[in-house]
Design an enzyme around this catalytic site. Structure first.
Site, PDB file in Angstrom:
ATOM      1  N   GLY A  46       0.832  -1.197   0.000  1.00 11.68           N
ATOM      2  CA  GLY A  46       0.000   0.000   0.000  1.00 11.68           C
ATOM      3  C   GLY A  46       0.860   1.238   0.000  1.00 11.68           C
ATOM      4  O   GLY A  46       1.969   1.234   0.551  1.00 11.68           O
ATOM      5  N   GLN A  51       3.050   9.959   1.055  1.00 12.36           N
ATOM      6  CA  GLN A  51       4.379   9.352   1.229  1.00 12.36           C
ATOM      7  C   GLN A  51       5.358   9.729   0.126  1.00 12.36           C
ATOM      8  O   GLN A  51       6.568   9.600   0.306  1.00 12.36           O
ATOM      9  CB  GLN A  51       4.261   7.811   1.294  1.00 12.36           C
ATOM     10  CG  GLN A  51       3.516   7.327   2.527  1.00 12.36           C
ATOM     11  CD  GLN A  51       3.326   5.826   2.483  1.00 12.36           C
ATOM     12  OE1 GLN A  51       2.366   5.327   1.917  1.00 12.36           O
ATOM     13  NE2 GLN A  51       4.260   5.094   3.055  1.00 12.36           N
ATOM     14  N   CYS A  92       5.363  -0.116   7.245  1.00 12.53           N
ATOM     15  CA  CYS A  92       5.102   1.062   6.411  1.00 12.53           C
ATOM     16  C   CYS A  92       6.361   1.376   5.625  1.00 12.53           C
ATOM     17  O   CYS A  92       7.457   1.352   6.190  1.00 12.53           O
ATOM     18  CB  CYS A  92       4.734   2.255   7.303  1.00 12.53           C
ATOM     19  SG  CYS A  92       4.375   3.766   6.380  1.00 12.53           S
ATOM     20  N   LEU A  93       6.197   1.672   4.337  1.00 13.29           N
ATOM     21  CA  LEU A  93       7.369   2.006   3.523  1.00 13.29           C
ATOM     22  C   LEU A  93       8.049   3.277   4.037  1.00 13.29           C
ATOM     23  O   LEU A  93       9.220   3.491   3.755  1.00 13.29           O
ATOM     24  CB  LEU A  93       6.967   2.160   2.053  1.00 13.29           C
ATOM     25  CG  LEU A  93       6.550   0.854   1.364  1.00 13.29           C
ATOM     26  CD1 LEU A  93       5.961   1.136  -0.014  1.00 13.29           C
ATOM     27  CD2 LEU A  93       7.727  -0.116   1.259  1.00 13.29           C
ATOM     28  N   HIS A 134      -4.891   2.186   7.308  1.00 11.24           N
ATOM     29  CA  HIS A 134      -3.496   2.645   7.417  1.00 11.24           C
ATOM     30  C   HIS A 134      -3.211   3.739   6.379  1.00 11.24           C
ATOM     31  O   HIS A 134      -2.607   4.770   6.700  1.00 11.24           O
ATOM     32  CB  HIS A 134      -2.575   1.429   7.212  1.00 11.24           C
ATOM     33  CG  HIS A 134      -1.118   1.726   7.156  1.00 11.24           C
ATOM     34  ND1 HIS A 134      -0.221   1.247   8.098  1.00 11.24           N
ATOM     35  CD2 HIS A 134      -0.368   2.438   6.263  1.00 11.24           C
ATOM     36  CE1 HIS A 134       1.002   1.669   7.783  1.00 11.24           C
ATOM     37  NE2 HIS A 134       0.942   2.384   6.669  1.00 11.24           N
ATOM     38  N   GLU A 135      -3.682   3.514   5.133  1.00 11.95           N
ATOM     39  CA  GLU A 135      -3.403   4.476   4.057  1.00 11.95           C
ATOM     40  C   GLU A 135      -4.228   5.749   4.217  1.00 11.95           C
ATOM     41  O   GLU A 135      -3.743   6.848   3.929  1.00 11.95           O
ATOM     42  CB  GLU A 135      -3.646   3.834   2.682  1.00 11.95           C
ATOM     43  CG  GLU A 135      -2.814   2.583   2.391  1.00 11.95           C
ATOM     44  CD  GLU A 135      -1.322   2.744   2.607  1.00 11.95           C
ATOM     45  OE1 GLU A 135      -0.811   3.879   2.519  1.00 11.95           O
ATOM     46  OE2 GLU A 135      -0.656   1.723   2.880  1.00 11.95           O
ATOM     47  N   HIS A 138      -2.510   8.043   6.489  1.00  7.99           N
ATOM     48  CA  HIS A 138      -1.468   8.845   5.827  1.00  7.99           C
ATOM     49  C   HIS A 138      -2.041  10.133   5.249  1.00  7.99           C
ATOM     50  O   HIS A 138      -1.433  11.202   5.362  1.00  7.99           O
ATOM     51  CB  HIS A 138      -0.822   8.057   4.677  1.00  7.99           C
ATOM     52  CG  HIS A 138       0.268   7.125   5.097  1.00  7.99           C
ATOM     53  ND1 HIS A 138       1.395   7.538   5.759  1.00  7.99           N
ATOM     54  CD2 HIS A 138       0.411   5.791   4.916  1.00  7.99           C
ATOM     55  CE1 HIS A 138       2.192   6.488   5.968  1.00  7.99           C
ATOM     56  NE2 HIS A 138       1.612   5.414   5.479  1.00  7.99           N
TER      57      HIS A 138
HETATM   58  C1  QAP Z   1       0.782  -0.686   4.880  1.00  6.58           C
HETATM   59  O1  QAP Z   1       2.952  -1.097   4.129  1.00  6.58           O
HETATM   60  C2  QAP Z   1       0.466  -1.902   5.682  1.00  6.58           C
HETATM   61  O2  QAP Z   1       9.572  -1.980   6.663  1.00  6.58           O
HETATM   62  C3  QAP Z   1       1.631  -0.925   3.682  1.00  6.58           C
HETATM   63  O3  QAP Z   1      11.419  -3.141   5.136  1.00  6.58           O
HETATM   64  C4  QAP Z   1       1.442  -2.835   6.034  1.00  6.58           C
HETATM   65  O4  QAP Z   1       3.598  -1.931   2.182  1.00  6.58           O
HETATM   66  C5  QAP Z   1      -0.789  -2.096   6.132  1.00  6.58           C
HETATM   67  C6  QAP Z   1       7.548  -2.664   3.723  1.00  6.58           C
HETATM   68  C7  QAP Z   1       1.123  -3.935   6.777  1.00  6.58           C
HETATM   69  C8  QAP Z   1      -1.106  -3.193   6.872  1.00  6.58           C
HETATM   70  C9  QAP Z   1      -0.162  -4.124   7.196  1.00  6.58           C
HETATM   71  C10 QAP Z   1       7.929  -2.227   4.970  1.00  6.58           C
HETATM   72  C11 QAP Z   1       8.502  -3.263   2.923  1.00  6.58           C
HETATM   73  C12 QAP Z   1       6.195  -2.481   3.207  1.00  6.58           C
HETATM   74  C13 QAP Z   1       9.217  -2.401   5.439  1.00  6.58           C
HETATM   75  C14 QAP Z   1       3.886  -1.655   3.315  1.00  6.58           C
HETATM   76  C15 QAP Z   1      10.170  -3.001   4.625  1.00  6.58           C
HETATM   77  C16 QAP Z   1       9.798  -3.425   3.364  1.00  6.58           C
HETATM   78  C17 QAP Z   1       5.215  -1.862   3.892  1.00  6.58           C
HETATM   79 CO    CO Z   2       2.327   3.481   5.509  1.00  4.26          CO
END
Ligand code: QAP
Ligand code: CO
Length: 165
Positions: A46, A51, A92-93, A134-135, A138
Site C-alpha cells: 500500500g 508518502q 510502512c514504507l 493505514h493508508e 497517511h
Molecule cells: C501498509 O505497508 C500496511 O519496513 C503498507 O522493510 C502494512 O507496504 C498495512 C515494507 C502492513 C497493513 C499491514 C515495509 C517493505 C512495506 C518495510 C507496506 C520493509 C519493506 C510496507
Molecule cells: Co504506511
C-alpha cells in the site's frame, strides 16, 4: 512511468493533510501509475500520495501475490460497522524495517472513486480493512507509529535516525 522517492519518518512532510482530488484527469492517472510503480519497486502492499510528497487524496493498494490486482482509492472515506477490533503487525514504507501490532476496527464500509473517477463502495475485512485504514491515516498526516505508545514511537525514531548516520 517513474519511481518516486518515499518520505521517511520522522519527516514533518508526512504530517501534511491531503486535499481532495477535484477532477480525476490524466495528471491524476499519471500520479496513480507512478505510485503503483513506486509501491511495486519497494515491495509494498500500500502507498498513499502523502508518502511521495503529493498532498492529494490518492491511495494505491495491491495485496495479490502476482501484483496484477491494483486497488485505487481517490477521495476515500470510511465508517466503522461494528465494535469488533482486529490486531495486525503493521509496517510502512515510510518506517522501513519496523513492524508493530496495531489494533483497528475490523469491519468498515469504504467509499471512494476509482482510477476512472467512478464512485464505488466496498466492505473489506482482514488485511484489506487494515491496509485501507493505514493508508487513509497517511492522507490525514497520521502514521501507524502514532497508534503505539510514545515510548515505542520514540525508540523507533531514534533507531531510524541512528541508522541514517
Ligand atoms: C501498509 O505497508 C500496511 O519496513 C503498507 O522493510 C502494512 O507496504 C498495512 C515494507 C502492513 C497493513 C499491514 C515495509 C517493505 C512495506 C518495510 C507496506 C520493509 C519493506 C510496507
Ligand atoms: Co504506511
Amino acid at each position: 512511468m517513474a519511481i518516486l522517492d518515499i518520505l521517511e519518518f520522522p519527516d514533518p512532510l508526512l504530517r501534511t493533510v491531503a486535499k481532495p482530488v477535484q477532477s480525476v484527469d490524466e495528471k491524476i492517472q499519471q500520479l496513480i501509475d507512478d505510485m503503483l510503480e513506486t509501491m511495486y519497486a519497494a515491495q509494498g502492499i500500500g502507498l498513499a500520495a502523502t508518502q511521495i510528497n503529493v498532498h492529494r487524496q490518492v491511495i494505491v493498494i495491491d495485496l495479490s501475490d502476482d501484483k496484477q490486482s491494483p486497488l485505487v482509492l481517490i477521495n476515500p472515506s470510511f465508517r466503522v460497522l461494528d465494535d469488533e477490533a482486529f490486531d495486525y503487525q503493521e509496517g510502512c514504507l515510510s518506517v522501513p524495517g519496523f513492524f508493530e501490532e496495531v489494533s483497528r476496527p475490523a469491519h468498515i464500509e469504504v467509499k471512494a472513486l476509482g482510477r476512472d473517477g467512478e464512485p464505488f463502495e466496498l466492505i473489506p475485512d482482514g488485511l484489506l480493512a487494515v491496509c485501507i485504514q493505514h493508508e487513509i491515516d497517511h492522507l490525514n498526516g497520521k502514521l501507524f507509529v502514532d497508534h503505539l505508545s510514545a515510548l515505542k514511537r520514540d525508540r523507533i525514531k531514534q533507531k531510524i535516525k541512528k541508522d541514517r548516520r
